[in-house]
Write a protein that holds these residues in place. Structure first.
Motif, PDB file in Angstrom:
ATOM      1  N   LEU A 483     -45.514 -47.715 -23.439  1.00 35.24           N
ATOM      2  CA  LEU A 483     -46.745 -48.495 -23.325  1.00 35.24           C
ATOM      3  C   LEU A 483     -47.345 -48.367 -21.935  1.00 35.24           C
ATOM      4  O   LEU A 483     -48.564 -48.205 -21.778  1.00 35.24           O
ATOM      5  CB  LEU A 483     -46.482 -49.963 -23.657  1.00 35.24           C
ATOM      6  CG  LEU A 483     -46.227 -50.335 -25.120  1.00 35.24           C
ATOM      7  CD1 LEU A 483     -46.114 -51.854 -25.262  1.00 35.24           C
ATOM      8  CD2 LEU A 483     -47.317 -49.799 -26.023  1.00 35.24           C
ATOM      9  N   ALA A 487     -50.157 -45.992 -23.130  1.00 36.33           N
ATOM     10  CA  ALA A 487     -51.190 -46.908 -23.625  1.00 36.33           C
ATOM     11  C   ALA A 487     -51.957 -47.588 -22.498  1.00 36.33           C
ATOM     12  O   ALA A 487     -53.190 -47.683 -22.545  1.00 36.33           O
ATOM     13  CB  ALA A 487     -50.556 -47.950 -24.542  1.00 36.33           C
ATOM     14  N   ILE A 499     -52.429 -48.767 -30.908  1.00 39.48           N
ATOM     15  CA  ILE A 499     -51.078 -48.215 -30.901  1.00 39.48           C
ATOM     16  C   ILE A 499     -50.549 -48.256 -32.326  1.00 39.48           C
ATOM     17  O   ILE A 499     -50.423 -49.326 -32.918  1.00 39.48           O
ATOM     18  CB  ILE A 499     -50.156 -49.004 -29.955  1.00 39.48           C
ATOM     19  CG1 ILE A 499     -50.686 -48.947 -28.522  1.00 39.48           C
ATOM     20  CG2 ILE A 499     -48.737 -48.455 -30.000  1.00 39.48           C
ATOM     21  CD1 ILE A 499     -51.036 -50.267 -27.937  1.00 39.48           C
ATOM     22  N   ALA A 613     -52.037 -53.201 -32.063  1.00 36.13           N
ATOM     23  CA  ALA A 613     -50.926 -52.341 -32.483  1.00 36.13           C
ATOM     24  C   ALA A 613     -50.605 -52.641 -33.937  1.00 36.13           C
ATOM     25  O   ALA A 613     -50.693 -53.788 -34.381  1.00 36.13           O
ATOM     26  CB  ALA A 613     -49.698 -52.567 -31.604  1.00 36.13           C
ATOM     27  N   THR A 742     -51.231 -38.688 -28.377  1.00 33.86           N
ATOM     28  CA  THR A 742     -52.377 -39.453 -27.900  1.00 33.86           C
ATOM     29  C   THR A 742     -53.665 -38.775 -28.341  1.00 33.86           C
ATOM     30  O   THR A 742     -53.826 -37.559 -28.148  1.00 33.86           O
ATOM     31  CB  THR A 742     -52.359 -39.565 -26.363  1.00 33.86           C
ATOM     32  OG1 THR A 742     -51.036 -39.886 -25.936  1.00 33.86           O
ATOM     33  CG2 THR A 742     -53.301 -40.639 -25.890  1.00 33.86           C
TER      34      THR A 742
END
Length: 928
Positions: A483, A487, A499, A613, A742
């Motif tokens: 994360l 993220a 996510i 998420a 990603t």
């Protein structure tokens, strides 16, 4: 002397009466100068004149007395009605009494002029003079008139128009009412495949068959006579298969011997051997076009595909009947030829000789050259995958030195091998035993090598686990840092990443899903690392590799253990520290009600500025339930709600982090394989107690259960519980590697500190076609990228990527052996220096050199992302807009509009003309 009289049938009489009774509506006797067609079943019928039906009786007489008696009988039997007696026969007009002729319409026998009648039927003022002497055509047009009549044609009925109308009415070849009929070999061969077409032709009179054959031969080509001869014999449906077989046989090495067998197959339909080649060429031309249509049809069971296979499979059966199978085995069109090439490829697999890979590559090229390769797409792709796996087995990379390097290389290479094994494990669509056995042996060799990689990784994992933690990760990306590293950077500046946690997603699934998303509204990005080529991120799971510890640690951003409650609390806390609100949706909370794809709460969250998420359990649940993907491998559409979530994220402009909590291994053991006899079992692949064969003991900060010490299986055939489709919790690469993908919406901005992942860099060199243009930097192994070590010699020789990499890694200004690279020679030319003065904001020379060298090493073609990656690796400066960078290169290199460098294929490929580059930018030694 006997005078031949024309034959009149019902239709001719009807047309004659309609015309004459309009002039003489009270007439009840019509004498016709023709004999009645004996083939007509009825001599009594009705005809409509001016909207009123009139009963008609036909009497064929051959003496004056017979004519008179027929008229008297008619009068006696039809008193008071308006029925009409039509008398045909051979009695001359001068032998008929004047009293009888006085009752007849026009007082004399009426001639039957077929040409005139046909003109009336088509409402034409005149006929093509060519038709006047063709009695077969005129008679056929009279007999074949459709129920709603012939179409109106205007002033003149041409012969071609008449024949086309007749073909439509008689044989179903087109619409009789159409003003034009596109008749070619395709239409004619397609007609032979209809249920009734050839039978209709076989039932025609011989004279009409010959007439149509002659016309079609001139119109369609020399194949028509043979085709129609087959139809006349009742073998019309075999015309196309016979043509294909003839082409295969005539193209064989023993064409003379094949000719005799073909003569037997064709029989009387083959007028001469001179007609065989045109017929075969026409048939193969038709099939080639049909195959192209079937390839574009989409669905595997499309009617177009079924049509092609029906013809070709029949051709193979005919070959077997004529004992021609061996003779045509290498044909490029027959299914037997495809199977023969597939078997030849299978025979090359698994060999360990130096030229084994080269022979497999050659056999694959032969298979791909077969015209059914695209139609048998699944089988061809499986064979292609087998060759890929053969290439992988032929590589000799240096073993990874660290856990970080091992998981990175698994995601970049051996995870692809797992994908290939999964493809081959399904078997070939042909169900051929020889091919299946070859694939089984290849899978065995690949699994043996994978076992060696897992054994090596297990040794690395034991020592690394003893001390590894967030502050001392040994260069690895830990799952609890995903994360923060993947993220959080996307959330900077108000970013709103989604996510998506795909529980149980292993590397083979990740690379396949990412490949399906590439170019489909998404662009894959990776963190920019100066001096290295872009590569995907791979994290290390918690231990054991189970959901309770790995997913909780992933979503909390710290090592922890717990269920959904702990995950939700940890996720919210992680983002609260970064001053952002966050929402976490688990299984059952994001599916929409009836009629809706997604729950409204999910859509509201995605529409907000909060971090979102979603945990998707499809993969993990399916493994436990005994199903490993719908086709043995997982794709985008197999993972429940994933396409809907991605579409929603794209609609709201959100970047996406696609990540798992752990991977899994597939159970590929025999059905009767029992679980291991072990104590302290805590899960399918982990337990407590001393380690045995295929196991390791793991202890340290990253072990979050059972006193921070567990025993885990690293061998993929070892389990402790009942059989399932797959398992996790062990210490194999497939279970411990956590893929991190990603994505940003296609055309969206690339965040600062990130770069596009070039399409060429997403696949390992051995996965791509041998000798194909590839990204220059993608060939660098994960280890070489970090340590500068060179891959094994065999690997470098087999990959053109390594050549390109060397061109970039040379010391500045120096080429291999003292020679300058192509890019260096270009930027040091006088023409380049002069051109650069006219281009504003031109990229640095070092970036231009690297881009040109990368294109040169890759054969002149790369994606814009790969070109930008080469420039970034050389300069350390991120090229966040590859398309713009390529456009700047165009402006810099295309002097006076000459296309030295172009964006082609709708901007997806940068193409370099090396020869033109040398002409435009000549380099003189000593000018550097």
């Amino acid at each position: 002397m006997t005078i031949s009289r024309p034959v009149a049938g019902r239709r001719a009489i009807e047309v004659l009466l309609k015309a004459e009774l309009k002039v003489a509506p009270d007439g009840r006797l019509v004498l016709v100068d023709a004999v009645w067609d004996s083939a007509e079943p009825h001599t009594e019928f009705s005809v409509t004149v001016d909207g009123e039906p009139r009963r008609v009786l036909v009497s064929d007489q051959h003496s004056p007395l017979g004519v008179t008696e027929a008229w008297h009988r008619h009068l006696a039997g039809g008193v008071g009605d308006d029925s009409v007696l039509v008398v045909t026969g051979t009695v001359p007009a001068d032998q008929l009494g004047l009293d009888l002729r006085a009752h007849a319409v026009r007082r004399h026998p009426l001639p039957v002029d077929r040409a005139e009648i046909v003109a009336q039927l088509f409402e034409a003022a005149d006929l093509d003079p060519q038709m006047l002497g063709e009695h077969w055509l005129l008679e056929a047009l009279l007999q074949a008139e459709p129920l709603d009549g012939w179409p109106r044609v205007g002033n003149v009925l041409t012969r071609d128009r008449a024949v086309r109308a007749l073909l439509g009415a008689r044989l179903g070849l087109g619409d009789p009412a159409s003003g034009s009929l596109d008749l070619d070999a395709d239409a004619l061969f397609a007609w032979t495949r209809t249920p009734a077409g050839p039978a209709l032709y076989a039932a025609l009179p011989k004279e009409e068959q010959h007439g149509l054959e002659a016309w079609l031969g001139r119109t369609v080509g020399p194949a028509a006579p043979t085709l129609l001869a087959l139809a006349a014999e009742g073998r019309g449906s075999d015309a196309l298969p016979l043509g294909v077989l003839a082409s295969a046989a005539l193209g064989s090495r023993s064409s003379d011997a094949a000719g005799f067998a073909l003569g037997t197959l064709f029989g009387p339909a083959l007028a001469s051997f001179d007609t065989l080649r045109p017929f075969a060429d026409a048939a193969t031309g038709v099939l080639t076009r049909w195959i192209a249509q079937a390839e574009g049809a989409g669905a595997p069971a499309s009617p177009a595909r079924s049509r092609v296979l029906g013809v070709l499979e029949r051709a193979d059966r005919l070959a077997a009947d004529a004992r021609l199978t061996e003779l045509v085995r290498g044909d490029r069109l027959l299914p037997s030829g495809y199977l023969g090439r597939l078997r030849a490829l299978a025979a090359c697999l698994g060999a360990r000789s130096e030229d084994a890979t080269a022979r497999a590559e050659s056999a694959l090229r032969d298979l791909e050259a077969h015209q059914l390769a695209a139609l048998f797409a699944e089988s061809t792709e499986t064979a292609r995958t087998a060759v890929r796996l053969t290439r992988w087995l032929a590589t000799e990379p240096a073993p990874p030195a660290t856990v970080a390097q091992a998981v990175q290389e698994h995601l970049a290479s051996s995870g692809w091998a797992d994908l290939a094994i999964g493809v081959l494990a399904e078997g070939d669509a042909s169900r051929d035993p020889a091919v299946g056995e070859a694939y089984r042996r290849l899978i065995g060799a690949a699994r043996e090598r994978r076992t060696g990689l897992d054994a090596h990784f297990a040794g690395l994992l034991v020592s690394w686990t003893e001390t590894a933690c967030q502050h001392a990760a040994g260069g690895a990306l830990l799952i609890e840092d995903v994360l923060a590293r993947a993220a959080a950077p996307l959330a900077q500046g108000g970013g709103r990443p989604l996510i998506l946690v795909l529980d149980g997603m292993s590397a083979d699934i990740a690379v396949r899903v990412a490949g399906e998303l590439s170019g489909r509204a998404w662009t894959e990005i990776v963190p920019a690392v100066p001096g290295t080529w872009p590569q995907r991120q791979a994290a290390v799971s918690m231990l054991p590799s189970v959901t309770r510890v790995s997913r909780a640690s992933l979503l909390s951003g710290r090592p922890c253990e717990g269920g959904q409650g702990a995950e939700r609390t940890g996720f919210t806390a992680f983002w609260r520290k970064r001053h952002r609100s966050a929402h976490l949706f688990h299984k059952g909370a994001y599916e929409g009600p009836l009629g809706h794809r997604l729950d409204s709460q999910v859509l509201d969250a995605l529409a907000s500025d909060d971090i979102v998420a979603v945990v998707v359990n499809t993969i993990d649940d399916a493994l436990a339930d005994g199903r490993e993907g719908t086709s043995g491998r997982w794709g985008l559409s197999d993972i429940g709600k994933l396409p809907d979530l991605l579409n929603a994220a794209r609609d709201y402009g959100r970047p996406v982090v696609l990540v798992s909590d752990h991977g899994h291994v597939i159970d590929r053991t025999d059905r009767g394989h029992p679980p291991a006899d072990a104590t302290g079992v805590r899960g399918a692949r982990w337990r407590t107690g001393d380690a045995g064969d295929g196991e390791i003991t793991l202890a340290g900060p990253r072990v979050l259960t059972d006193g921070r010490r567990v025993t885990a299986a690293w061998r993929d055939d070892l389990r402790y519980t009942a059989r399932q489709a797959g398992y996790h919790g062990g210490a194999s690469l497939a279970e411990v590697t956590v893929p991190v993908i990603t994505l940003v919406p296609l055309g969206g901005a690339v965040p600062s500190g990130w770069v596009l992942l070039p399409p060429e860099g997403a696949e390992p060199a051995w996965w791509q076609k041998s000798g194909s243009a590839v990204a220059p930097g993608a060939g660098i192994s994960a280890g070489a990228a970090r340590t500068g070590s060179a891959p094994a010699t065999a690997s470098r020789k087999s990959s053109p990527k390594a050549v390109a990499r060397d061109a970039v890694e040379l010391p500045a200004g120096v080429g291999g052996g003292g020679a300058l690279t192509l890019g260096q020679r270009t930027t040091r030319s006088a023409a380049y220096r002069a051109q650069r003065e006219f281009v504003r904001a031109a990229p640095p020379d070092k970036a231009v050199e690297a881009a040109l060298d990368a294109l040169d090493a890759a054969g002149g073609k790369l994606s814009p992302g790969a070109v930008a990656a080469a420039a970034q690796a050389a300069t350390g400066k991120s090229q966040r807009n590859p398309a713009r960078f390529a456009t700047m290169l165009e402006r810099l290199l295309n002097i006076d509009g000459y296309p030295v460098l172009r964006l082609v294929e709708s901007g997806r490929t940068v193409q370099l003309d090396r020869a033109l580059l040398g002409q435009q930018f000549p380099f003189q030694e000593g000018t550097a």
